[in-house]
Design a protein around this motif. Structure first.
Motif, mmCIF file in Angstrom:
data_model
loop_
_atom_site.group_PDB
_atom_site.id
_atom_site.type_symbol
_atom_site.label_atom_id
_atom_site.label_comp_id
_atom_site.label_asym_id
_atom_site.label_seq_id
_atom_site.Cartn_x
_atom_site.Cartn_y
_atom_site.Cartn_z
ATOM 1 N N LYS A 68 3.250 16.905 -19.552
ATOM 2 C CA LYS A 68 4.637 16.738 -19.141
ATOM 3 C C LYS A 68 4.932 15.261 -18.926
ATOM 4 N N GLU A 69 6.214 14.955 -18.719
ATOM 5 C CA GLU A 69 6.642 13.574 -18.503
ATOM 6 C C GLU A 69 5.848 12.916 -17.361
ATOM 7 N N SER A 70 5.507 13.725 -16.335
ATOM 8 C CA SER A 70 4.812 13.162 -15.170
ATOM 9 C C SER A 70 3.425 12.615 -15.512
ATOM 10 N N ALA A 71 2.882 13.010 -16.666
ATOM 11 C CA ALA A 71 1.563 12.509 -17.072
ATOM 12 C C ALA A 71 1.619 11.033 -17.468
ATOM 13 N N GLU A 72 2.839 10.484 -17.489
ATOM 14 C CA GLU A 72 3.006 9.055 -17.785
ATOM 15 C C GLU A 72 2.162 8.209 -16.830
ATOM 16 N N ALA A 73 2.116 8.610 -15.563
ATOM 17 C CA ALA A 73 1.374 7.855 -14.550
ATOM 18 C C ALA A 73 -0.094 7.711 -14.949
ATOM 19 N N LEU A 74 -0.630 8.777 -15.520
ATOM 20 C CA LEU A 74 -2.020 8.801 -15.952
ATOM 21 C C LEU A 74 -2.255 7.767 -17.058
ATOM 22 N N LEU A 75 -1.304 7.697 -18.002
ATOM 23 C CA LEU A 75 -1.432 6.724 -19.097
ATOM 24 C C LEU A 75 -1.337 5.298 -18.557
ATOM 25 N N ARG A 76 -0.403 5.083 -17.630
ATOM 26 C CA ARG A 76 -0.247 3.737 -17.073
ATOM 27 C C ARG A 76 -1.501 3.301 -16.312
ATOM 28 N N ASP A 77 -2.123 4.214 -15.602
ATOM 29 C CA ASP A 77 -3.368 3.890 -14.891
ATOM 30 C C ASP A 77 -4.428 3.389 -15.867
ATOM 31 N N ASN A 78 -4.505 4.029 -17.017
ATOM 32 C CA ASN A 78 -5.527 3.645 -17.990
ATOM 33 C C ASN A 78 -5.155 2.371 -18.740
ATOM 34 N N LEU A 79 -3.850 2.135 -18.926
ATOM 35 C CA LEU A 79 -3.414 0.844 -19.487
ATOM 36 C C LEU A 79 -3.779 -0.271 -18.507
ATOM 37 N N ALA A 80 -3.648 0.021 -17.215
ATOM 38 C CA ALA A 80 -3.965 -0.976 -16.182
ATOM 39 C C ALA A 80 -5.457 -1.320 -16.170
ATOM 40 N N LYS A 81 -6.268 -0.393 -16.636
ATOM 41 C CA LYS A 81 -7.706 -0.684 -16.715
ATOM 42 C C LYS A 81 -8.049 -1.533 -17.925
ATOM 43 N N GLY A 82 -7.113 -1.626 -18.880
ATOM 44 C CA GLY A 82 -7.353 -2.492 -20.028
ATOM 45 C C GLY A 82 -7.229 -1.824 -21.392
ATOM 46 N N ILE A 83 -6.867 -0.537 -21.415
ATOM 47 C CA ILE A 83 -6.626 0.136 -22.696
ATOM 48 C C ILE A 83 -5.367 -0.487 -23.328
ATOM 49 N N ASN A 84 -5.396 -0.720 -24.657
ATOM 50 C CA ASN A 84 -4.302 -1.463 -25.301
ATOM 51 C C ASN A 84 -3.005 -0.678 -25.464
ATOM 52 N N GLU A 85 -3.131 0.565 -25.942
ATOM 53 C CA GLU A 85 -1.914 1.315 -26.255
ATOM 54 C C GLU A 85 -1.994 2.726 -25.703
ATOM 55 N N SER A 86 -0.858 3.423 -25.764
ATOM 56 C CA SER A 86 -0.859 4.786 -25.241
ATOM 57 C C SER A 86 0.090 5.671 -26.029
ATOM 58 N N ALA A 87 -0.017 6.964 -25.830
ATOM 59 C CA ALA A 87 0.926 7.913 -26.429
ATOM 60 C C ALA A 87 0.976 9.156 -25.561
ATOM 61 N N LEU A 88 2.200 9.662 -25.376
ATOM 62 C CA LEU A 88 2.398 10.871 -24.590
ATOM 63 C C LEU A 88 2.980 11.950 -25.501
ATOM 64 N N ILE A 89 2.179 12.980 -25.742
ATOM 65 C CA ILE A 89 2.668 14.091 -26.559
ATOM 66 C C ILE A 89 3.267 15.121 -25.602
ATOM 67 N N HIS A 90 4.566 15.287 -25.723
ATOM 68 C CA HIS A 90 5.307 16.078 -24.740
ATOM 69 C C HIS A 90 5.150 17.584 -24.897
ATOM 70 N N LYS B 291 -3.761 -7.349 -11.613
ATOM 71 C CA LYS B 291 -3.207 -7.996 -12.805
ATOM 72 C C LYS B 291 -2.947 -6.939 -13.891
ATOM 73 N N GLY B 292 -3.904 -6.049 -14.021
ATOM 74 C CA GLY B 292 -3.775 -4.975 -15.012
ATOM 75 C C GLY B 292 -2.602 -4.075 -14.699
ATOM 76 N N ILE B 293 -2.413 -3.763 -13.426
ATOM 77 C CA ILE B 293 -1.305 -2.892 -13.022
ATOM 78 C C ILE B 293 0.028 -3.537 -13.383
ATOM 79 N N MET B 294 0.140 -4.845 -13.118
ATOM 80 C CA MET B 294 1.380 -5.567 -13.433
ATOM 81 C C MET B 294 1.624 -5.550 -14.946
ATOM 82 N N ALA B 295 0.570 -5.820 -15.714
ATOM 83 C CA ALA B 295 0.711 -5.860 -17.174
ATOM 84 C C ALA B 295 1.074 -4.474 -17.716
ATOM 85 N N ALA B 296 0.477 -3.439 -17.121
ATOM 86 C CA ALA B 296 0.714 -2.079 -17.612
ATOM 87 C C ALA B 296 2.151 -1.635 -17.381
#
Lengths: 259, 323
Positions: free
Chosen positions: A65-87, A191-196
């Protein structure tokens, strides 16, 4: 090298689980969701590979669901380059088979070398999706790994099985599912959180990845949820160690008859 | 036809006990619907094992033998399973829930567009539909699910059903293999043994488990001593594993193994929900803990309130004395 990591939003382990009115699902209001614990090992391994090798691109993907966005942002903050949310519209709508088909459809036009998964998702504990995706894509797989190396286009990994490990060699592209012990997952940095925060998260529907929702077969369905049967209160023994030990051994012998 | 196919798992030339449990349960189901029970053995040389499988009452034992199966191969086993399902028209495919089954069976299910549920604790048939039970969310609820596809795949938790011998004279059929080395994209190159020859806890019928209360790696010496004495496997809580007192393969619970032994002895384990998730389906639970308020006492059959460093050695002495 192109790496994709698939993660799942699951109810927090400590969450109080209540059965909803339908009797077929849990009440998801007031529940905090978290990254499934094994997924963190998968994410960490992708990050380690991107640090140790040149030209590695990492993408974190979830079906939810849309709320899973938070999960993707957490992982972007760790340094993952890109993300995708399949709704998907609802929780609990898709079983392992349909989730695997959604992931395989998403990957159809992608160029990938390694696909990472947690070895199972907390809650459902099926451990089915990784192997199903490998089967659908027809690629090599190594599940439940605790160690891995990439060398000359080959992956050598150790996977945990009952009572020992198997050292497995596989060709790329390869699907990997991570077991506890593989690595020590990092925390996200400020820093990662800000970038994400600034990163765009592409969203897509089943239509966008070429699936017809009505034709997507769901192989299994929950008919009923029940609380586990209450266990009768056990016998509590207090006293001197020698006496309690005697009672215990007597119990093992006469009541359970295991000695 | 709605025949059942059971995958019989072998390691080092031995059949897993849990496979016989599944075969026994599958035998009950086939009788109910008047179907045939087929058993599948895969390996380099599995012919010597067919006599053992016969004792558990299959109608047909299918053997898939090849030098390519010297070691386990995910792609090879999956290919064989798909060929057998096709040739024998199997409708329900069952196996014990193990690392091997989880590795190659779901891929076959997906290729056949079939539903699958793993680690089930009950299995029944309603008409032509398989119905299974499985704990969810750290065993806080039990789900009853149906498998709705034409073919259906299930793995069953070890130690839930009892294996029982049955009469029957199974015929053995050799599968013509259609497999080349190039079909195997991943290969096991080596089996890496642990430090010691220990009983694996996922199939053990007795487990002695230690937690934070063990205070350090030395604490596990007494745990091992008790375990060896009664022929049990050694388990551990997450905090004991995370503290580095014992390896992860011993961990019971949410990020470890799920076990259902006849006897589970929890020593110095408080009984957090993450731990209970992995052992609450044990038949008898014994708790030894100095904290009378520890949640483990709520799920145990017998609980000893006391210092484990005194109670466990005293129990060892008592067992030695009386045997």
């Amino acid at each position: 090298m192109n790496i994709y990591v698939f993660v799942k939003h699951v109810p927090d382990t400590e969450a109080r689980i209540r059965i909803d009115k339908s009797g077929k699902d849990i009440n998801r209001e007031d529940i905090i969701f978290m990254d499934s614990p094994y997924d963190e090992y998968a994410v960490e391994q992708a990050l380690l590979l991107s640090e140790e090798n040149e030209d590695v691109n990492t993408t974190v993907v979830t079906v939810g669901k849309e709320s899973a966005e938070a999960l993707l942002r957490d992982n972007l903050a760790k340094g993952i380059n890109e993300s995708a949310l399949i709704h998907t519209d609802e929780y609990g709508e898709y079983d392992a088979l349909s989730t695997a088909k959604i992931i395989a459809a998403f990957l159809k036009d992608k160029d990938y070398d390694i696909l990472f998964f947690g070895n199972k998702a907390y809650g459902s504990d099926n451990a089915l999706v990784p192997s199903m995706v490998a089967g659908l894509l027809g690629i090599a797989q190594i599940n439940q790994i605790v160690k891995m190396d990439v060398n000359n286009g080959k992956i050598v990994a150790e996977r945990q099985v009952e009572g020992m490990s198997e050292k497995v060699e596989a060709t790329i592209p390869c699907l990997i599912s991570a077991q506890k012990g593989l690595n020590e997952p990092r925390m996200k940095s400020l820093k990662g959180i800000m970038a994400a925060k600034k990163k765009e998260i592409p969203r897509m529907t089943l239509d966008d990845i070429g699936l017809n929702k009505n034709e997507l077969k769901v192989g299994t369905s929950i008919e009923k949820l029940e609380k586990p049967p209450e266990k009768a209160e056990g016998r509590i023994v207090e006293g001197e160690p020698v006496d309690t030990a005697k009672t215990l051994v007597e119990y093992l012998k006469t009541e359970i008859k295991v000695l | 036809m709605s025949d059942i196919l059971v995958f019989i798992e072998t390691r080092n030339g031995n059949i897993k006990k849990a496979s016989f449990e599944v075969l026994t349960k599958a035998g009950e189901l086939t009788k109910k619907i008047g179907a045939k029970l087929n058993a599948l053995l895969i390996g380099k040389d599995v012919s010597p094992l067919t006599d053992t499988v016969k004792k558990y009452g299959a109608d047909t034992i299918i053997t898939a033998q090849s030098p390519l199966f010297e070691k386990y191969t995910s792609d090879g086993y999956r290919k064989v399973l798909l060929d057998v399902i096709d040739k024998y028209n199997a409708k329900y495919i069952l196996a014990a829930h193990t690392a091997m089954a989880t590795d190659f069976i779901p891929g076959a299910a997906a290729v056949l567009d079939a539903g699958m549920i793993s680690d089930c604790i009950d299995i029944s048939l309603e008409g032509n539909k398989l119905i299974v039970k499985k704990p969810l969310y750290a065993s806080k609820v039990i789900a009853e699910s149906s498998l709705n596809t034409d073919k259906a795949f299930v793995t069953v938790r070890p130690n839930i059903f009892t294996a029982a011998t049955a009469t029957g004279d199974a015929k053995v059929e050799k599968l013509q293999l259609n497999l080349k080395e190039a079909d195997l994209k991943s290969k096991v190159v080596e089996y890496v043994k642990g430090d010691t020859e220990e009983i694996d806890i996922s199939e053990a019928d007795k487990i002695v488990s230690g937690g934070r209360g063990e205070k350090g790696p030395e604490g596990f010496k007494t745990i091992r001593e008790l375990a060896d004495l009664i022929g049990a496997g050694v388990g551990a809580s997450r905090s004991a594993v995370d503290s580095g007192w014992i390896e992860h393969q011993h961990q019971v619970g949410q990020t470890g193994k799920t076990v259902s032994p006849v006897l589970y002895i929890a020593c110095g384990i408080s009984g957090k929900i993450q731990h209970l998730a992995g052992m609450s389906s044990s038949k008898y639970i014994v708790a030894i803990n100095k904290d009378p308020e520890a949640p483990i006492f709520k799920v145990c059959d017998i609980g000893i309130v006391g210092d484990l460093f005194k109670v466990v050695p005293a129990a060892i002495e008592e067992i030695n004395k009386s045997s």
